[in-house]
Design a protein around this motif. Sequence first.
Motif, PDB file in Angstrom:
ATOM      1  N   GLY A  92       2.851   1.721  -3.290  1.00  7.80           N
ATOM      2  CA  GLY A  92       1.960   2.116  -4.369  1.00  7.80           C
ATOM      3  C   GLY A  92       1.620   3.592  -4.337  1.00  7.80           C
ATOM      4  O   GLY A  92       1.482   4.245  -5.382  1.00  7.80           O
ATOM      5  N   LEU A  96      -0.288  -1.207 -12.363  1.00  3.80           N
ATOM      6  CA  LEU A  96       0.987  -0.693 -11.872  1.00  3.80           C
ATOM      7  C   LEU A  96       2.123  -1.490 -12.512  1.00  3.80           C
ATOM      8  O   LEU A  96       2.113  -2.715 -12.490  1.00  3.80           O
ATOM      9  CB  LEU A  96       1.052  -0.825 -10.350  1.00  3.80           C
ATOM     10  N   ASP A 120      -2.969  -6.299  -6.038  1.00  2.04           N
ATOM     11  CA  ASP A 120      -3.603  -5.171  -5.368  1.00  2.04           C
ATOM     12  C   ASP A 120      -3.545  -3.872  -6.170  1.00  2.04           C
ATOM     13  O   ASP A 120      -4.312  -2.942  -5.898  1.00  2.04           O
ATOM     14  CB  ASP A 120      -2.956  -4.941  -3.996  1.00  2.04           C
ATOM     15  N   HIS A 121      -2.609  -3.779  -7.123  1.00  5.08           N
ATOM     16  CA  HIS A 121      -2.470  -2.562  -7.914  1.00  5.08           C
ATOM     17  C   HIS A 121      -2.467  -2.916  -9.400  1.00  5.08           C
ATOM     18  O   HIS A 121      -1.434  -2.790 -10.076  1.00  5.08           O
ATOM     19  CB  HIS A 121      -1.184  -1.817  -7.548  1.00  5.08           C
ATOM     20  N   GLN A 143       0.832  -1.205   0.000  1.00  4.13           N
ATOM     21  CA  GLN A 143       0.000   0.000   0.000  1.00  4.13           C
ATOM     22  C   GLN A 143       0.870   1.260   0.000  1.00  4.13           C
ATOM     23  O   GLN A 143       0.615   2.200  -0.760  1.00  4.13           O
ATOM     24  CB  GLN A 143      -0.908  -0.023   1.234  1.00  4.13           C
TER      25      GLN A 143
END
Length: 454
Positions: free
Chosen positions: A51, A84, A80-81, A48
């Motif tokens: 990112g 990215l 989660d991203h 988190q």
Amino acid sequence: MTSLHLPSPQEQTHQATRAILNELHALTHRGLVVDAPPGAGKSTLVVQAAGTLAQPGAPCVVMAQTNRQVDHLVRRFARDHPGLKIGRFTSAEHIIAADLQAHPDVRTGTRIQDLEKAAHVIVGTAMKWATVTGRRWPWAVIDEAYQMRSDVLLRTAHLFDQTLFVGDPGQLDPFSTADLPHLKGLAHDPLNSAATVLLDNNPDLPVHCLPVSWRLPAAAVPLISDAFYPATPFRAGSGEADRTLRFSATGMGTPIDEVVETAARTGWALFELPARITHRVDTEALHAVLAIAERLLVRRTVTTCEKAPDGHVLQPHDIAIGTAHRIQAHRIRALLAREYPELQGITVDTANRLQGSEFRITIVLHPLSGRGDASAFHLEAGRLCVLTSRHRHACIVVARAGIPELLDAHPATDPVHLGVTSKTPEGWEAHHAVFDRLARHTVHASARSGLRRG
């Protein structure tokens, strides 16, 4: 009178994470440290934070201590991203997993110049980052900062303007197969933890804590928190009734059945063998840990938790057997292959290798079992902490009788080094605290235990 509102575990975690991320974006110090207990969401925070810190043309650097940890983080970033761009910085010798090589958002490379222009986040081991020269980035995030050697931090600190250090202060110190007694007590001892050295030399650095363990069951948290984290207590993310362990098949009334039933009821159990000095290899104890694992599977153990509210039938890969020494893990694997083929898939390894892992049930061969002394290696609180904090449902400890008496009767025999704070009192207190709890859940072995196969 209005009652005080006690935040839920989710609220506490959200508040702690938000405070960390807010301070990162306003940070004036060179670094920020986050202490986290087992299963508190270190990887989630690392992913988190990195990112949000990644900037166009200035990727956020992420360091972990092993290739396995790096690959885990890369998968978390990709999950989660989405979208990215992730750089997997690697050595030429390391074989990248097929799923990472095939992922459209992951690019692998052995040279930093192949990754820095195209990636938002670049992830690699600390040792790989130590090979980089002539570069500087705004941000780095270091995972498992208490397991990073201080000399590696010295070799990488010049690469970054600011750094987020995330780690577990209760786990094992940096590991080395080399003995470096001539460096002990010196500021440049490479086996000092990077996070510890950082805080010793920068006492004004902000320190945050993650307050909730999402791995450990409610029955485990009071013991682990009190014994290993007295300065940073934490709570369980689950309630007493959220995790259950039951058996589909009845037992045969043996001590092995009694020990797994005790673990199912309380989350803890100690299977105590008769007192005897055996040192590292204790064949009877090795058969005991395998017999316990076998009984868990034969009785078709079913676990329920937040991840499997409808029940999960225990499989070999849900169980870990933890040891202090590699020779013990090697012998258990040999016995497993030769005499327990139905247990294939169980993880058997040392505390050093199990660090960071999670299982439904762990079976631990106690570091002091069968010992005639209590050396600093076997007393180390971090080793016992790792072994007793990998589980989501229950931890079963196998040990020979007499460990509390051994602790009281035999002081550590290791030499004392000037400038080094002894960890022996801390280790003694932790071992006694664990045994005080396990004493309430002890099952004694007997001739009916059936530890050896015919």
